[in-house]
Each structure stands twice: as C-alpha cells, then as structure tokens.
Design a protein around this motif. Structure first.
Motif, mmCIF file in Angstrom:
data_model
loop_
_atom_site.group_PDB
_atom_site.id
_atom_site.type_symbol
_atom_site.label_atom_id
_atom_site.label_comp_id
_atom_site.label_asym_id
_atom_site.label_seq_id
_atom_site.Cartn_x
_atom_site.Cartn_y
_atom_site.Cartn_z
ATOM 1 N N ALA A 41 6.834 8.281 -13.581
ATOM 2 C CA ALA A 41 5.679 8.781 -14.340
ATOM 3 C C ALA A 41 5.692 8.319 -15.792
ATOM 4 O O ALA A 41 4.652 8.287 -16.439
ATOM 5 C CB ALA A 41 5.655 10.301 -14.286
ATOM 6 N N LEU A 46 1.922 1.798 -16.293
ATOM 7 C CA LEU A 46 0.976 2.503 -15.435
ATOM 8 C C LEU A 46 -0.409 2.563 -16.059
ATOM 9 O O LEU A 46 -0.555 2.761 -17.266
ATOM 10 C CB LEU A 46 1.470 3.920 -15.148
ATOM 11 C CG LEU A 46 2.738 4.040 -14.313
ATOM 12 C CD1 LEU A 46 3.103 5.495 -14.132
ATOM 13 C CD2 LEU A 46 2.577 3.367 -12.980
ATOM 14 N N ARG A 48 -4.017 4.295 -16.738
ATOM 15 C CA ARG A 48 -4.565 5.643 -16.859
ATOM 16 C C ARG A 48 -6.049 5.521 -17.172
ATOM 17 O O ARG A 48 -6.435 4.843 -18.115
ATOM 18 C CB ARG A 48 -3.859 6.423 -17.952
ATOM 19 C CG ARG A 48 -2.442 6.783 -17.574
ATOM 20 C CD ARG A 48 -1.779 7.622 -18.673
ATOM 21 N NE ARG A 48 -0.510 8.128 -18.242
ATOM 22 C CZ ARG A 48 0.638 7.466 -18.315
ATOM 23 N NH1 ARG A 48 0.654 6.264 -18.793
ATOM 24 N NH2 ARG A 48 1.763 8.009 -17.922
ATOM 25 N N ALA A 52 -7.638 10.860 -14.731
ATOM 26 C CA ALA A 52 -7.020 10.482 -13.454
ATOM 27 C C ALA A 52 -5.509 10.373 -13.617
ATOM 28 O O ALA A 52 -5.009 10.003 -14.681
ATOM 29 C CB ALA A 52 -7.585 9.154 -12.969
ATOM 30 N N PRO A 53 -4.758 10.703 -12.566
ATOM 31 C CA PRO A 53 -3.298 10.562 -12.643
ATOM 32 C C PRO A 53 -2.902 9.090 -12.796
ATOM 33 O O PRO A 53 -3.635 8.208 -12.355
ATOM 34 C CB PRO A 53 -2.804 11.139 -11.315
ATOM 35 C CG PRO A 53 -3.994 11.221 -10.439
ATOM 36 C CD PRO A 53 -5.210 11.215 -11.288
ATOM 37 N N THR A 55 -1.415 5.473 -12.194
ATOM 38 C CA THR A 55 -1.160 4.679 -10.994
ATOM 39 C C THR A 55 -0.616 3.309 -11.381
ATOM 40 O O THR A 55 -0.844 2.827 -12.492
ATOM 41 C CB THR A 55 -2.441 4.483 -10.158
ATOM 42 O OG1 THR A 55 -3.420 3.820 -10.959
ATOM 43 C CG2 THR A 55 -2.990 5.805 -9.655
ATOM 44 N N THR A 96 -4.713 1.700 -0.857
ATOM 45 C CA THR A 96 -4.702 2.957 -1.593
ATOM 46 C C THR A 96 -3.984 2.774 -2.928
ATOM 47 O O THR A 96 -3.222 1.823 -3.103
ATOM 48 C CB THR A 96 -4.024 4.078 -0.763
ATOM 49 O OG1 THR A 96 -4.202 5.326 -1.411
ATOM 50 C CG2 THR A 96 -2.546 3.823 -0.569
ATOM 51 N N ALA A 97 -4.228 3.679 -3.859
ATOM 52 C CA ALA A 97 -3.564 3.638 -5.162
ATOM 53 C C ALA A 97 -2.099 4.053 -5.018
ATOM 54 O O ALA A 97 -1.715 4.729 -4.059
ATOM 55 C CB ALA A 97 -4.281 4.571 -6.136
ATOM 56 N N PRO A 99 0.436 6.261 -6.877
ATOM 57 C CA PRO A 99 0.603 7.230 -7.968
ATOM 58 C C PRO A 99 2.044 7.293 -8.477
ATOM 59 O O PRO A 99 2.994 6.940 -7.773
ATOM 60 C CB PRO A 99 0.204 8.555 -7.315
ATOM 61 C CG PRO A 99 0.479 8.361 -5.860
ATOM 62 C CD PRO A 99 0.248 6.899 -5.582
ATOM 63 N N ALA A 100 2.171 7.745 -9.714
ATOM 64 C CA ALA A 100 3.498 7.972 -10.284
ATOM 65 C C ALA A 100 4.253 8.958 -9.397
ATOM 66 O O ALA A 100 3.664 9.865 -8.816
ATOM 67 C CB ALA A 100 3.356 8.529 -11.694
ATOM 68 N N SER A 102 5.911 7.933 -6.730
ATOM 69 C CA SER A 102 6.004 7.330 -5.391
ATOM 70 C C SER A 102 7.235 6.445 -5.262
ATOM 71 O O SER A 102 7.728 5.883 -6.236
ATOM 72 C CB SER A 102 4.775 6.465 -5.105
ATOM 73 O OG SER A 102 3.602 7.213 -5.160
#
Length: 147
Positions: A41, A46, A48, A52-53, A55, A96-97, A99-100, A102
């Motif tokens: 994260a 990443l 932003r 949105a979270p 990715t 698919t994205a 996300p942090a 993962s």
C-alpha cells in the motif's frame, strides 16, 4: 549463481529499486518461469484516482511480466551476460485492477525461440482471479556469440 533469491533476481535482470518488480522467484525451469510481486500500500508507483483505492498501473504489470520473462530467458542461457529488450506486445488483455495488499502471481512461458528472439506467453493472477494475459516478443543483445 548463488542460491539466495535476490542473487537470482539481480543476476537475471538489470532492474533495481524502484523498477525491480519481482519480489521472489517460485520456479525457473525449462521454458517456464513463475514469480511473485507483493503489492504494498505504500509503494510510490501506485496510481490513485480521487477517492479510489490505490492500484498497480497496467504499464508496471507489463514491466513486471517482462522481468519474469527476462529471468526465464537468462536462466535458459545459463545466466550468460546478455540483455533482453521488449520488441513487442501482442494481444495483451487486462481483466481486473491490482489493488494494494495483493499478492500478484506471474508466469512466463517460452512459446518459440529463435537465435536472439523469443516469443513468450505471460499471465498474471491474484489468487485464482486472472489479472492479465498476453504475448511478448523479446530480443537479445549480449556479450558473446549472440551479439
């Protein structure tokens, strides 16, 4: 080559922080490479967008898959001092994205190898969920008979 995982990665790719996107190698065998990327994260890379979270950008996913392909190709060459360049991307599909938080599983498989060129199938998953798949063409330049 050392048995230490980072020595395997550093010896197999010219990438270093912050562009080294392979955290560990699960398997390097004849024609198949598997590796992991822990998507933290707090990574500076990443994306932003508003609320949105965070990715992992798809361009960095492509780079990570290319690094797995490079590790695989250099392993096949016995770790020879050579550099592999991305020559092309064919039919890359993003499902698919990422996300942090993962754990990204990546795979590269050699489909065909010519003298200094290789066609590689690449895939990525989070658990059992497909993230991306496609094909890459890589070209080699090295020190020795393949130059």
């Amino acid at each position: 080559m050392s048995d230490h995982p980072m020595a395997l990665i550093y010896g197999g790719t010219p990438h270093r922080f912050p562009m080294l996107l392979v955290d560990s190698v699960e398997e390097l065998s004849e024609g198949l490479g598997r590796a992991l990327k822990q998507v933290s994260a707090n990574e500076v890379l990443l994306e932003r967008f508003g609320d949105a979270p965070p990715t992992l950008p798809s361009c960095l996913l492509v780079d990570a898959l290319g690094q797995v392909a490079i590790l695989l190709l250099r392993e096949r060459d016995g770790g020879a001092a050579s550099v592999w360049y991305l020559g092309g991307i064919e039919a890359m599909t993003f499902h698919t994205a990422i996300p942090a938080g993962s754990v990204l599983r990546m795979e590269a498989r050699v489909l065909k190898r010519w003298r200094t060129t290789a066609r590689i199938e690449v895939k990525a998953w989070i658990g059992a969920v497909p993230v991306a798949d496609g094909f890459m063409v890589l070209s080699q330049r090295g020190s020795g008979s393949n130059e």
